[in-house]
Design an enzyme around this catalytic site. Structure first.
Site, short mmCIF file in Angstrom:
data_model
loop_
_atom_site.label_atom_id
_atom_site.label_comp_id
_atom_site.label_asym_id
_atom_site.label_seq_id
_atom_site.Cartn_x
_atom_site.Cartn_y
_atom_site.Cartn_z
N ASP A 152 56.46 57.60 67.64
CA ASP A 152 56.49 58.96 67.10
C ASP A 152 57.90 59.53 67.22
O ASP A 152 58.72 59.30 66.36
CB ASP A 152 55.40 59.87 67.66
CG ASP A 152 55.21 59.76 69.16
OD1 ASP A 152 56.20 59.63 69.88
OD2 ASP A 152 54.06 59.82 69.59
N VAL B 80 46.34 60.69 66.98
CA VAL B 80 45.36 59.65 66.65
C VAL B 80 44.96 58.86 67.89
O VAL B 80 45.71 58.77 68.87
CB VAL B 80 45.89 58.69 65.56
CG1 VAL B 80 46.08 59.42 64.24
CG2 VAL B 80 47.20 58.04 65.99
N ARG C 141 40.42 54.05 73.59
CA ARG C 141 41.22 52.86 73.33
C ARG C 141 40.42 51.76 72.64
O ARG C 141 40.96 50.95 71.91
CB ARG C 141 41.81 52.30 74.62
CG ARG C 141 42.89 53.13 75.25
CD ARG C 141 43.53 52.38 76.42
NE ARG C 141 44.29 53.23 77.29
CZ ARG C 141 45.55 53.63 77.06
NH1 ARG C 141 46.17 53.24 75.98
NH2 ARG C 141 46.18 54.41 77.92
N LYS D 1 49.87 51.20 78.11
CA LYS D 1 48.64 50.46 77.97
C LYS D 1 48.29 50.26 76.50
O LYS D 1 47.56 49.35 76.15
CB LYS D 1 47.50 51.19 78.65
CG LYS D 1 47.62 51.30 80.14
CD LYS D 1 46.45 52.07 80.73
CE LYS D 1 46.71 52.29 82.21
NZ LYS D 1 45.69 53.18 82.79
N GLY D 2 48.78 51.13 75.65
CA GLY D 2 48.32 51.15 74.28
C GLY D 2 48.50 49.88 73.49
O GLY D 2 47.67 49.55 72.65
N GLU E 22 54.64 47.58 70.01
CA GLU E 22 54.25 48.97 70.27
C GLU E 22 53.02 49.30 69.47
O GLU E 22 52.83 48.79 68.35
CB GLU E 22 55.37 49.92 69.86
CG GLU E 22 56.38 50.21 70.93
CD GLU E 22 55.90 51.26 71.92
OE1 GLU E 22 54.69 51.40 72.13
OE2 GLU E 22 56.75 51.94 72.49
N ASP E 23 52.20 50.18 70.00
CA ASP E 23 51.06 50.69 69.24
C ASP E 23 51.52 51.74 68.24
O ASP E 23 51.18 51.71 67.07
CB ASP E 23 49.96 51.22 70.16
CG ASP E 23 50.47 52.22 71.20
OD1 ASP E 23 51.69 52.49 71.27
OD2 ASP E 23 49.64 52.73 71.97
N LYS F 157 54.75 57.40 63.03
CA LYS F 157 54.48 58.75 62.51
C LYS F 157 55.63 59.17 61.60
O LYS F 157 56.79 58.99 61.95
CB LYS F 157 54.32 59.75 63.65
CG LYS F 157 53.00 59.62 64.35
CD LYS F 157 52.75 60.79 65.28
CE LYS F 157 51.43 60.66 65.99
NZ LYS F 157 51.21 61.76 66.93
#
Length: 182
Positions: free
Chosen positions: A105, A155, A167, A45-46, A101-102, A133
């Site tokens: 990591d 975050v 969000r 969802k990000g 992508e949000d 990240k």
């Protein structure tokens, strides 16, 4: 946003910096894909917030599709097990595909996703990520467009959540440990 003010320890990236970076990324994508039709694939969802705002800065014919994958659940660290919850509606064969992508990591989820999508034979397959990240990638990934490198902090905001909250924050912020401590 006042509703979450007590949960945010620090604003890491303010709204204006995100807007400026997405405009810069959009201009670069426009130049790189000039005279081509691009399919943006958002990872739900990000990425929905990032993808919507980034798309407005890309001056090309665009189509949109979404995938939902899960490797976190309600945790703050990836489980390493990837599940596809919603697959694409479009055929990728011979298409120029840009995965949005949000955050990246460990890279494990994205590596799995890119392998899956590459098997569908797109003409090109690249990644645009708002955040990466620093220092925690477990796999080597070639990210063509990266907005910001951030420290290894948990975050939220701008599409990123904890337990489906935060969000809608217009910035990227560090969540206070008390907000997710059980």
């Amino acid at each position: 946003m006042d509703a979450f003010a007590d949960d945010i320890e620090q604003v890491l990236i303010p709204e204006t910096a995100i807007e400026d970076k997405l405009a810069e990324m959009g201009a670069k994508i426009t130049a790189d894909y000039r005279d081509r039709s691009l399919l943006l694939v958002g990872v739900l969802k990000g990425a929905f917030v990032v993808m919507a705002d980034l798309a407005r800065h890309i001056d090309l014919p665009l189509q949109f599709d979404f995938m939902a994958v899960s490797s976190y659940g309600a945790a703050t660290k990836t489980s390493g097990v990837v599940r596809i919850l919603k697959d694409l509606d479009h055929d990728l064969r011979d298409r120029d595909v840009l995965v949005v992508e949000d955050i990246v990591d460990s890279g494990l989820t994205l590596k799995y996703l890119l392998k899956n999508l590459a098997g569908r034979k797109p003409a090109t397959l690249e990644v645009a990520a708002l955040l990466r990240k620093e220092g925690i990638q477990e796999v080597d990934l070639d990210l063509r467009y990266v907005g910001f490198d951030i420290p290894n902090e948990f975050v939220v905001g701008y599409g990123l959540d904890y337990a489906e909250k935060y969000r809608n924050l217009p910035f990227i912020g560090k969540l206070k440990p008390s907000a997710y401590a059980s």
